[in-house]
Each structure stands twice: as structure tokens, then as C-alpha cells.
Design a protein around this motif. Structure first.
Motif, PDB file in Angstrom:
ATOM      1  N   SER A  88       0.836  -1.200   0.000  1.00 49.45           N
ATOM      2  CA  SER A  88       0.000   0.000   0.000  1.00 49.45           C
ATOM      3  C   SER A  88       0.866   1.243   0.000  1.00 49.45           C
ATOM      4  O   SER A  88       1.793   1.368   0.813  1.00 49.45           O
ATOM      5  N   GLU A  89       0.577   2.175  -0.928  1.00 49.74           N
ATOM      6  CA  GLU A  89       1.336   3.422  -0.961  1.00 49.74           C
ATOM      7  C   GLU A  89       0.973   4.318   0.214  1.00 49.74           C
ATOM      8  O   GLU A  89       1.805   5.029   0.761  1.00 49.74           O
ATOM      9  N   ARG A  90      -0.304   4.266   0.622  1.00 53.55           N
ATOM     10  CA  ARG A  90      -0.747   5.108   1.744  1.00 53.55           C
ATOM     11  C   ARG A  90      -0.007   4.716   3.019  1.00 53.55           C
ATOM     12  O   ARG A  90       0.602   5.537   3.693  1.00 53.55           O
ATOM     13  N   LEU A  91      -0.013   3.411   3.322  1.00 59.81           N
ATOM     14  CA  LEU A  91       0.711   2.943   4.500  1.00 59.81           C
ATOM     15  C   LEU A  91       2.211   3.152   4.324  1.00 59.81           C
ATOM     16  O   LEU A  91       2.931   3.444   5.273  1.00 59.81           O
ATOM     17  N   GLY A  92       2.680   3.010   3.072  1.00 57.35           N
ATOM     18  CA  GLY A  92       4.094   3.188   2.794  1.00 57.35           C
ATOM     19  C   GLY A  92       4.575   4.572   3.167  1.00 57.35           C
ATOM     20  O   GLY A  92       5.663   4.747   3.718  1.00 57.35           O
ATOM     21  N   LYS A  93       3.745   5.579   2.871  1.00 58.42           N
ATOM     22  CA  LYS A  93       4.159   6.945   3.204  1.00 58.42           C
ATOM     23  C   LYS A  93       4.182   7.162   4.711  1.00 58.42           C
ATOM     24  O   LYS A  93       5.080   7.809   5.251  1.00 58.42           O
ATOM     25  N   TRP A  94       3.204   6.582   5.445  1.00 62.75           N
ATOM     26  CA  TRP A  94       3.252   6.652   6.909  1.00 62.75           C
ATOM     27  C   TRP A  94       4.527   5.966   7.410  1.00 62.75           C
ATOM     28  O   TRP A  94       5.240   6.479   8.281  1.00 62.75           O
ATOM     29  N   LEU A 110      15.154  12.885  23.915  1.00 63.47           N
ATOM     30  CA  LEU A 110      14.724  13.014  22.512  1.00 63.47           C
ATOM     31  C   LEU A 110      15.064  11.744  21.731  1.00 63.47           C
ATOM     32  O   LEU A 110      14.247  11.239  20.945  1.00 63.47           O
ATOM     33  N   ALA A 111      16.259  11.208  21.966  1.00 64.76           N
ATOM     34  CA  ALA A 111      16.680  10.008  21.247  1.00 64.76           C
ATOM     35  C   ALA A 111      15.739   8.851  21.548  1.00 64.76           C
ATOM     36  O   ALA A 111      15.397   8.048  20.676  1.00 64.76           O
ATOM     37  N   THR A 112      15.312   8.747  22.795  1.00 71.64           N
ATOM     38  CA  THR A 112      14.416   7.645  23.151  1.00 71.64           C
ATOM     39  C   THR A 112      13.050   7.827  22.497  1.00 71.64           C
ATOM     40  O   THR A 112      12.468   6.855  21.982  1.00 71.64           O
ATOM     41  N   ILE A 113      12.547   9.066  22.500  1.00 70.45           N
ATOM     42  CA  ILE A 113      11.263   9.301  21.825  1.00 70.45           C
ATOM     43  C   ILE A 113      11.387   8.941  20.352  1.00 70.45           C
ATOM     44  O   ILE A 113      10.508   8.301  19.767  1.00 70.45           O
ATOM     45  N   GLY A 114      12.504   9.351  19.749  1.00 71.35           N
ATOM     46  CA  GLY A 114      12.740   9.024  18.341  1.00 71.35           C
ATOM     47  C   GLY A 114      12.756   7.524  18.090  1.00 71.35           C
ATOM     48  O   GLY A 114      12.201   7.035  17.094  1.00 71.35           O
ATOM     49  N   ALA A 115      13.396   6.781  19.000  1.00 72.34           N
ATOM     50  CA  ALA A 115      13.491   5.326  18.829  1.00 72.34           C
ATOM     51  C   ALA A 115      12.112   4.686  18.803  1.00 72.34           C
ATOM     52  O   ALA A 115      11.842   3.790  17.996  1.00 72.34           O
ATOM     53  N   PHE A 116      11.239   5.147  19.686  1.00 74.96           N
ATOM     54  CA  PHE A 116       9.896   4.572  19.701  1.00 74.96           C
ATOM     55  C   PHE A 116       9.090   5.019  18.484  1.00 74.96           C
ATOM     56  O   PHE A 116       8.206   4.282  18.008  1.00 74.96           O
ATOM     57  N   THR A 117       9.426   6.178  17.937  1.00 76.54           N
ATOM     58  CA  THR A 117       8.789   6.602  16.689  1.00 76.54           C
ATOM     59  C   THR A 117       9.201   5.686  15.547  1.00 76.54           C
ATOM     60  O   THR A 117       8.384   5.292  14.706  1.00 76.54           O
ATOM     61  N   ILE A 118      10.502   5.340  15.509  1.00 79.54           N
ATOM     62  CA  ILE A 118      10.963   4.364  14.513  1.00 79.54           C
ATOM     63  C   ILE A 118      10.171   3.078  14.652  1.00 79.54           C
ATOM     64  O   ILE A 118       9.719   2.492  13.661  1.00 79.54           O
ATOM     65  N   ALA A 119      10.017   2.631  15.900  1.00 79.47           N
ATOM     66  CA  ALA A 119       9.282   1.381  16.153  1.00 79.47           C
ATOM     67  C   ALA A 119       7.875   1.468  15.581  1.00 79.47           C
ATOM     68  O   ALA A 119       7.373   0.508  14.978  1.00 79.47           O
ATOM     69  N   ALA A 120       7.235   2.623  15.753  1.00 79.48           N
ATOM     70  CA  ALA A 120       5.890   2.794  15.196  1.00 79.48           C
ATOM     71  C   ALA A 120       5.925   2.643  13.684  1.00 79.48           C
ATOM     72  O   ALA A 120       5.068   1.994  13.078  1.00 79.48           O
ATOM     73  N   GLY A 121       6.941   3.239  13.067  1.00 80.08           N
ATOM     74  CA  GLY A 121       7.077   3.117  11.616  1.00 80.08           C
ATOM     75  C   GLY A 121       7.262   1.673  11.182  1.00 80.08           C
ATOM     76  O   GLY A 121       6.709   1.236  10.165  1.00 80.08           O
ATOM     77  N   VAL A 122       8.036   0.918  11.946  1.00 77.61           N
ATOM     78  CA  VAL A 122       8.256  -0.492  11.613  1.00 77.61           C
ATOM     79  C   VAL A 122       6.954  -1.282  11.753  1.00 77.61           C
ATOM     80  O   VAL A 122       6.653  -2.161  10.946  1.00 77.61           O
ATOM     81  N   LEU A 123       6.160  -0.941  12.791  1.00 78.08           N
ATOM     82  CA  LEU A 123       4.869  -1.604  12.961  1.00 78.08           C
ATOM     83  C   LEU A 123       3.963  -1.327  11.766  1.00 78.08           C
ATOM     84  O   LEU A 123       3.249  -2.212  11.282  1.00 78.08           O
ATOM     85  N   VAL A 124       3.998  -0.080  11.284  1.00 72.57           N
ATOM     86  CA  VAL A 124       3.203   0.256  10.089  1.00 72.57           C
ATOM     87  C   VAL A 124       3.663  -0.598   8.909  1.00 72.57           C
ATOM     88  O   VAL A 124       2.844  -1.104   8.133  1.00 72.57           O
ATOM     89  N   PHE A 125       4.977  -0.778   8.782  1.00 76.35           N
ATOM     90  CA  PHE A 125       5.504  -1.610   7.698  1.00 76.35           C
ATOM     91  C   PHE A 125       4.972  -3.027   7.796  1.00 76.35           C
ATOM     92  O   PHE A 125       4.545  -3.632   6.801  1.00 76.35           O
ATOM     93  N   TRP A 165       1.290  -7.367   5.982  1.00 76.76           N
ATOM     94  CA  TRP A 165       0.191  -8.271   6.292  1.00 76.76           C
ATOM     95  C   TRP A 165      -1.028  -7.996   5.410  1.00 76.76           C
ATOM     96  O   TRP A 165      -1.570  -8.895   4.770  1.00 76.76           O
ATOM     97  N   THR A 166      -1.449  -6.734   5.358  1.00 76.92           N
ATOM     98  CA  THR A 166      -2.668  -6.426   4.608  1.00 76.92           C
ATOM     99  C   THR A 166      -2.447  -6.527   3.103  1.00 76.92           C
ATOM    100  O   THR A 166      -3.328  -6.957   2.366  1.00 76.92           O
ATOM    101  N   SER A 167      -1.251  -6.159   2.649  1.00 79.17           N
ATOM    102  CA  SER A 167      -1.003  -6.208   1.207  1.00 79.17           C
ATOM    103  C   SER A 167      -0.967  -7.633   0.690  1.00 79.17           C
ATOM    104  O   SER A 167      -1.431  -7.914  -0.415  1.00 79.17           O
ATOM    105  N   LEU A 168      -0.420  -8.547   1.494  1.00 81.56           N
ATOM    106  CA  LEU A 168      -0.361  -9.940   1.059  1.00 81.56           C
ATOM    107  C   LEU A 168      -1.762 -10.529   0.914  1.00 81.56           C
ATOM    108  O   LEU A 168      -1.973 -11.453   0.135  1.00 81.56           O
ATOM    109  N   ARG A 169      -2.716  -9.983   1.680  1.00 78.20           N
ATOM    110  CA  ARG A 169      -4.052 -10.549   1.650  1.00 78.20           C
ATOM    111  C   ARG A 169      -4.975  -9.829   0.665  1.00 78.20           C
ATOM    112  O   ARG A 169      -6.143 -10.164   0.565  1.00 78.20           O
ATOM    113  N   LYS A 170      -4.404  -8.848  -0.053  1.00 76.87           N
ATOM    114  CA  LYS A 170      -5.216  -8.165  -1.062  1.00 76.87           C
ATOM    115  C   LYS A 170      -5.546  -9.121  -2.196  1.00 76.87           C
ATOM    116  O   LYS A 170      -4.816 -10.086  -2.432  1.00 76.87           O
ATOM    117  N   LYS A 171      -6.611  -8.785  -2.917  1.00 74.90           N
ATOM    118  CA  LYS A 171      -6.935  -9.604  -4.075  1.00 74.90           C
ATOM    119  C   LYS A 171      -6.245  -9.105  -5.337  1.00 74.90           C
ATOM    120  O   LYS A 171      -5.892  -9.883  -6.211  1.00 74.90           O
TER     121      LYS A 171
END
Lengths: 181, 604
Positions: free
Chosen positions: B419-425, B468-483, B488-494
Motif C-alpha cells: 500500500s502506498e498510503r501505509l508506505g508513506k506513513w 529526545l533520542a528515546t522518543i525518536g526510537a519509539f517513533t521508529i518502532a511505530a514506523g516499523v509496525l506500520v511496515f 500483512w494487509t497487502s499480502l491478503r489483497k486480491k
């Protein structure tokens, strides 16, 4: 060049860097030390090692002869030369074990000085590769007697003999560093 | 582009399900296994990073005691270098290189499988140390005297050394395979001087692996001997020298970082042209720059050692070579920028990550040049400035490049578009989080914060930067979760992506998505480094493409094999014997010998 031959050449290149690292470590430690050999130790007599160097070089020449024989389609001769090279290699290994015992009786152990550490490690590393080379020569011999090495398609013999030459050249360098220079 | 062909495939054995994965020798399956395994380790290494950042978020942190902290940061570094960046790069190389050169598989398919299983064995072996809470704890660089027999009792360092031997074998075999594949299996007409850059960088990287790994092997063996045989290679009082470890390690270690960045640079060199709808600017310059970087990469190792007292001459020499290496790197950066300039930019996620690569890698490269200035380096050595630099080049560089490759090649491997939308997030969370994490570290380092410390006192001026570095690290983690959600959702697309969703340039886009086992029904005749583009758009072609073959190929594919995984198991058991009981090593040797002989005798 065939797949196997390219892979083999790069593998030998990798091993060359492996032995080169060991040589670099030797030079680094020897140059940084105050005396060579360190106080309390004598230089090891090169007489007997010289004999075994000669044996290994002879073995290398015999193995090279095996490759030449294969190229001239003289398979039976090549097989005999492969066996001869292996036998000479075994004598060399016996000689290295003997040199270990000589070092030990000279009071040089692997742990009581950097001198000993380097000797045992370099001889041992090289010796391990000599053993592998002997196995490889014998494998090539066996494959040939089973009819699987028909010149000009005799990769196992080519590779085994080149590897053996490589192992011999490495020993020339080690011998010079350990016993002569 | 499908042509009806009478391709005859003969595969003597076929397995299904789990057994097919355990015995596969197909480069595409192996590439996926590498990528999935490495991604799992990315999550593990990332968790280790979050633990570090949580411990360091505030002064006098109480989360992790010093001993476990040492294990966590050591394994974070070791994992990211050897179990994430390298295998992700190899995963893409495995999947894509044979397709890009128009081959059906790698030159040595079973060896390819062995590389994967040995890699898995090495990683599992290292991580098994956590079972006894004796994970490696000497830093990913393993400096003596910390890691020698006196200061590292217990098996922690042995897990590290032996694990690295297994991983080294895997990498070495993979490098041999790639070199032979590229030299011998190119499609007719594909010359070495017109290879796609992704293929070229993997070729060059394989040279680096072959000539760098032996130095680490010797370094490790000498350490093992010091630890167990009483030698004193690294012990000053025994006539040795701790600096020897650093020389041997970094002679490997510096080429290693180029091993980690070059494949990502190769990905960027493929993505930018496709999404700019222009050929790569300065193709020849980029190819030569790659070789220049690699060659020079062997001449700079002691820039990691400016503070050990090598003397002015040595310091100057290595400073000079280190600055020199900025030149071919700069050549590449400008060629990438000029590729985009004047192009018709398609801002898909793959392109965003490649642009992010350029920006972040330039920052990391600049901090690298700072480090090459010896007096500056004396100030910041072993500080967070170095941590900032290495993460800008390895995360901002390699990881962003690998994400770009993921978005680019996911449709080819799975048949579905991410997904491009999720990709940009995904992209923005990671890039913003990344800069928030690591930019403050430049300042923390210059303010004197050492690296590898378990905690720090309040009032040193480091509190805000760390928070700040710690906040940034958890932001990265959020980005990885989005990935992961995107995966998951892209593999199940038709909806199917089709063969060529990006109007690609290179031969992998000629096949179906995913490709069949034999890759191409007919190996195409090609010319130039954008052969598929030239075939599709003859009116805009760089090179006029030769006539395509008319007759069908008879295709013989290699059969699956048990012996790679059995041999890897034997090697694993051999290593395990060193830390458990020697009898295990004998068993491992026997299993390995059995697998080796069986392999040679197998009809393949």
C-alpha cells in the motif's frame, strides 16, 4: 572458465589472505618485540626443517607432474604420481610433528612465550591445510581410479594439485620467516 | 509478454509444504527465507535498541543492570550487522541477481541453500547464549583485553567467536556463488561492462567478502587460542599486543561496512532511474566509483584506531586515505541527483526511501569526514558522535536503501503491491523518528557522552538529548509496525500487481510476479543495462535489442536436496560442542562428513 574452477581460484585467494593475516600478525609482533627470540630462548636450528621443506617442495613437484601427466592423457601415471605426492605429504606431516616435539624439548611451549605461540600456531595452521591437501590429493586419486577423471575433464586432479602447490608456497614463506630471517 | 512455449521442465523430486522449504535450492525461495529470517532479527535487534534507549532515557536508569546491558548492546550491534543488514542484502541479491542477468538460478544452487542454513545456524547459535544469560558482552568489536581469558571468563565471547565463524562460512560461500553466477550465467549479449548496477555492486561486494573475512577468522582464532591454549598474542606481558586485535579486526571491519552499504547503493541505483523515468546518469562513473570505494576501503582500517598511539605518520596516512574515499562516494551522490534532475518523478514509497537514503547518507558521510580529521577524532572517539555517524550511514543508508528495495521488489516476489498510503506513513515515521533519535547524538558526543555506558549522572547536560533520542526510537518502532501492517494487509489483497507495475528497466520485470521456478521460458538475447526497457520501447532505446530466440528452451532444473540443511546442522553441532561438551563436536564432525559425502554423490 568452469563454475568450479572460478570458485576454486577465489577460494585459494581467500586462503591466501588467511595466511597473509597470520604472516602480518607474526611480523607485527616480531617487529614490536625487543629481542628475537625473546630472552631465555634460542633460535630453532633450521637443519631438520630444511629437509622437510625439501620434501614438501618435492611433493609439490610430483603433484605438478601428475597434472602434466593428466594433460598428456597418461592417467595411470598421474594416479601413481598423486599417490607418491600424498605419501611425501604424509612424511612432511610427520616431520612437522617431529618439529613440535623438538620445540617442546627445547623448552618452547605454546604458552611460555610469544615465540612458541607463533611457532606452534603457524606450523599448526599450515599443517591442518597440509592434511586437507593430502585428503584432496587422495580423493582425486580415488575419483580417477573410479574412472571419473577423464582428461581433459579432470577438475579434481587440477584443483587438488593446484591447492597442493599453494600449500607448498605458503610453507616457503613460513619457513623463511620462522627459521631463516 | 507471455509467449506460449513448449518449455519442458524436468525436476526429478518435488516436495510440498514445510519439506519443500527445508530442501529447496531455488534462489527465489532462498532469497525469501533470508529476507524473512533477517527481518525477524531486525525486530529482535530493534527491541534490543528500544531496551537500550529505555535504559538511557533518563539519568540513573534502573531498567537494565550493567552486565545484562553489556549483553544487550553487544547483541544489538552484532545482530544488526551480521544478522540483519548483511542477510537482507544477500536476500535481495539471491532473489534478484539471477533474474536480472537472465539466468535460471545461481551457479551452485545447493551451496546457496547451505549458505542460508549456515547463516541460520550461526544466528541461532549466538542467540542460544541468552538461554544461560551468557550472551556476548564485549561489544560488536570484541576488543581485547576485555574479551581475553582474564577479563571474560565464561562462554559469552566463545558464543560470539564461534557464531561469527559459522556466519563467515555462510557469507564466503555466498560470495563465491555470486561471483561465478555473474561471470558465467549472463544472458547472451549481457556484457560485464553493461551490467545493471545492482548486479555490479553485488559482484564487487563478493570480492570484499572473500578478501576481508579471512582477517576476522585469524583474529578470532588467535583470541580463541589466547583464551584456551595459553598463548599471548594479545597480551603485552606475554610478548603480544592488544593493538594486534584492532588491526586484524578492522582490516576486516572496514571493508565490512562497505559490504553493508554497497548493496543498498545498488538498490538506489536501480530505483532512481525507474521512478525518474530516465537512465542512470553517469552509469560508467558509478560503476568505476564502486570499484574505487571497494579498493580504497582496504586502505583505511586504522582510522578506527587514531586514539591508540600509532604515531603521527600512521595517523596522517590513514586520515588521507579516509578523506580520499569521499571522492568516489561523492561521484555516486552527484550521479544519483543528476539522474533525478529533469526526470519525471513518480513519488512512490520506493523512491521516497531512495531519496531518504541519499539525504541521510550524505549527513553520515559528512560526520565521517569529521572523524577523519585526527584531532577531532581524538575528542569524539568512543563517544556518541561515533554512534551518530555509524547509524546515519547504516540505518539512514543501508536500512533505508533496503526498505526502498522492499517496496520496489515486493510486487515481483509476491504478486501484490504494498500500500502506498501505509508506505508513506512508514517512510515519514521512520525518517522523522530516525533523525530525532540520532541527530542529538552528534551533540551528545561532542558534549562528552561516552558510548557503551549503562547509565549517566544527572546534570551533565545530556538529559534532553537522551530523552529526545528515546522518543525518536519509539517513533521508529511505530514506523516499523506500520511496515508490518502493510506487509500483512497487502499480502491478503486480491488485486494482482502484474509483471511490470513500475515500467521497469531490467529483466526481472519480464517475468511473471512471482516468476515461475525456471524464471524465463526463453532466456532473452539482450544488449545494454536497460534491456527490458529497450525491448518495450524500441523507439526510445539506448541500445537496439537483438532478435529474441524463436525456439523453445529445454529447461532442466536442479532437484531439491536434504544435504545443505544436514551439513549446516552438522556445523552447528560442531560449534555447540565447544561450549557444551567435546563429544558433541565429534558428532557434529561426523554428521558434516556424512552430509558432505552424500552431497558429492547426489545426482543433481
Amino acid at each position: 572458465m568452469s563454475h568450479g574452477w572460478i570458485a576454486f581460484l577465489f577460494f585459494v585467494g581467500c586462503e591466501a589472505v588467511l595466511f597473509g593475516s597470520l604472516v602480518s600478525a607474526y611480523i607485527f609482533l616480531r617487529v614490536r618485540g625487543t629481542a628475537w627470540p625473546p630472552a631465555g630462548f634460542q633460535r630453532v636450528d633450521p637443519a631438520v626443517p630444511s629437509i622437510y621443506l625439501f620434501l614438501l617442495l618435492l611433493s609439490g613437484a610430483v603433484a605438478f607432474g601428475a597434472e602434466l601427466a593428466m594433460q598428456r592423457y597418461r592417467v595411470k601415471l598421474a594416479e601413481r604420481l598423486l599417490l607418491a605426492a600424498s605419501l611425501l605429504g604424509v612424511f612432511f606431516v610427520q616431520g612437522q610433528i617431529y618439529s613440535f616435539s623438538e620445540l617442546f624439548s627445547d623448552g618452547i611451549t605454546i604458552g611460555n612465550s610469544i615465540y612458541g605461540s607463533l611457532f606452534y600456531t603457524m606450523i599448526g595452521f599450515h599443517g591442518f591445510h597440509v592434511l586437507s591437501g593430502i585428503i584432496w590429493l587422495l580423493t582425486a586419486w580415488r575419483m580417477s581410479t573410479l574412472g571419473q577423471q577423464t582428461p581433459p575433464r579432470h577438475f579434481a586432479v587440477k584443483a587438488a594439485t593446484l591447492y597442493w602447490s599453494f600449500v607448498a608456497v605458503v610453507w616457503i614463506v613460513f619457513y623463511l620467516l620462522l627459521y631463516i630471517v | 509478454m507471455a509467449v506460449s512455449a513448449q518449455a519442458i521442465t524436468r525436476t526429478p523430486k518435488t516436495y510440498s509444504g514445510l519439506l519443500s522449504w527445508l530442501t529447496t535450492i531455488d534462489h527465489k525461495h532462498i532469497g525469501i527465507m533470508y529476507s524473512v529470517t533477517a527481518f525477524i532479527w531486525f525486530l529482535v535487534g530493534g527491541t534490543e535498541a528500544l531496551l537500550i534507549r529505555s535504559q538511557l532515557a533518563t539519568p540513573n536508569g534502573q531498567l537494565l543492570g550493567p552486565e545484562i546491558y553489556n549483553q544487550i548492546f553487544t547483541m544489538h550491534g552484532t545482530t544488526m550487522v551480521f544478522l540483519v543488514v548483511m542477510p537482507l542484502s544477500v536476500g535481495f541479491a539471491n532473489y534478484i541477481v539471477p533474474l536480472m542477468i537472465g539466468a535460471r538460478d545461481m551457479a551452485f544452487p545447493r551451496l546457496n541453500a547451505l549458505s542460508y542454513w549456515t547463516f541460520l545456524a550461526g544466528g541461532v547459535f549466538m542467540y542460544s547464549s541468552f538461554l544461560t544469560l551468557t550472551a556476548p558482552n564485549g561489544g560488536w568489536t570484541g576488543y581485547v583485553p576485555l574479551t581475553d581469558a582474564v577479563y571474560s571468563k565464561g562462554h559469552n565471547i566463545d558464543f560470539w567467536i564461534l557464531g561469527l565463524q559459522l556466519l563467515g562460512v555462510a557469507s564466503l560461500l555466498g560470495a563465491l556463488n555470486i561471483i561465478v553466477t555473474i561471470l558465467n550465467l549472463r544472458a547472451p549479449g549481457m556484457t560485464m561492462s553493461q551490467l545493471p548496477i545492482f548486479v555490479w555492486v553485488n559482484f564487487v561486494t563478493s570480492f570484499l567478502l572473500i578478501f576481508a573475512i579471512p582477517s576476522l577468522t585469524i583474529a578470532s582464532f588467535l583470541l580463541l587460542f589466547d583464551r584456551y591454549l595459553g598463548t599471548g598474542f594479545y597480551v603485552a606481558s606475554q610478548g603480544g599486543d592488544p593493538i594486534l586485535w584492532q588491526h586484524l579486526f578492522w582490516f576486516f571491519g572496514h571493508p565490512e561496512v562497505y559490504i553493508m552499504i554497497l548493496p543498498a547503493m545498488g538498490i538506489v541505483s536501480e530505483v532512481l532511474p525507474v521512478f525518474s523515468r530516465k537512465p542512470l546518469f553517469g552509469y560508467t562513473a558509478v560503476a568505476y566509483a564502486t570499484v574505487g570505494i571497494s579498493f580504497l576501503g582496504f586502505t583505511v582500517w586504522a582510522h578506527h584506531m587514531f586514539a591508540v598511539g600509532m604515531g603521527n605518520m600512521a595517523d596522517l596516512a590513514f586520515a588521507a586515505t579516509s578523506m580520499l574515499i569521499a571522492i568516489p562516494t561523492g561521484v555516486k551522490i552527484f550521479n544519483w541527483i543528476f539522474t533525478m534532475y529533469g526526470g519525471s518523478l513518480q513519488f512512490k514509497t520506493a523512491l521516497l526511501f531512495s531519496i531518504g537514503f541519499i539525504a541521510m547518507f550524505v549527513i553520515g558521510g559528512i560526520s565521517g569526514v569529521y572523524n577523519a580529521v585526527v584531532p577531532f577524532d581524538w575528542q569524539v572517539t568512543d563517544s556518541y558522535f561515533v554512534v551518530a555517524h555509524l547509524h546515519y550511514v547504516l540505518f539512514g543508508g543501508s536500512i533505508l536503501g533496503l526498505f526502498s528495495g522492499a517496496y520496489y521488489w515486493f510486487p515481483k516476489m509476491t504478486g501484490k503491491l504494498l500500500s502506498e498510503r501505509l508506505g508513506k506513513w512508514n517512510f515519514w515515521l521512520i525518517v522523522i523518528g530516525f533523525n530525532l533519535t540520532f541527530f542529538p547524538m552528534h551533540l551528545l558526543g561532542m558534549d562528552g557522552m561516552p558510548r557503551r555506558i549503562q547509565t549517566y549522572a544527572p546534570g551533565l547536560g545530556w538529559d534532553l538529548g537522551n530523552l529526545l533520542a528515546t522518543i525518536g526510537a519509539f517513533t521508529i518502532a511505530a514506523g516499523v509496525l506500520v511496515f508490518m501492517w502493510n506487509l500483512w494487509t497487502s499480502l491478503r489483497k486480491k488485486e494482482l500487481a502484474g509483471n511490470d507495475p513500475w515500467d521497469g528497466h531490467t529483466l526481472e520485470w519480464m517475468t511473471s510476479s512471482p516468476p515461475p521456478a525456471y524464471n524465463f521460458e526463453r532466456i532473452p538475447n539482450v544488449k545494454g543495462h536497460r534491456p527490458f526497457w529497450d525491448i518495450k520501447h524500441p523507439e526510445h532505446a539506448d541500445f537496439k535489442q537483438p532478435e529474441q530466440p524463436k525456439t523453445a528452451d529445454v529447461i532442466h532444473m536442479p532437484a531439491p536436496s536434504y544435504f545443505p540443511i544436514i551439513l549446516a546442522l552438522g556445523l552447528f553441532t560442531f560449534a555447540a560442542g565447544f561450549v557444551i561438551h567435546f563429544a558433541l563436536s565429534i558428532i557434529g564432525l561426523a554428521v558434516s562428513a556424512f552430509a558432505f559425502v552424500g552431497w558429492l554423490r547426489e545426482q543433481n
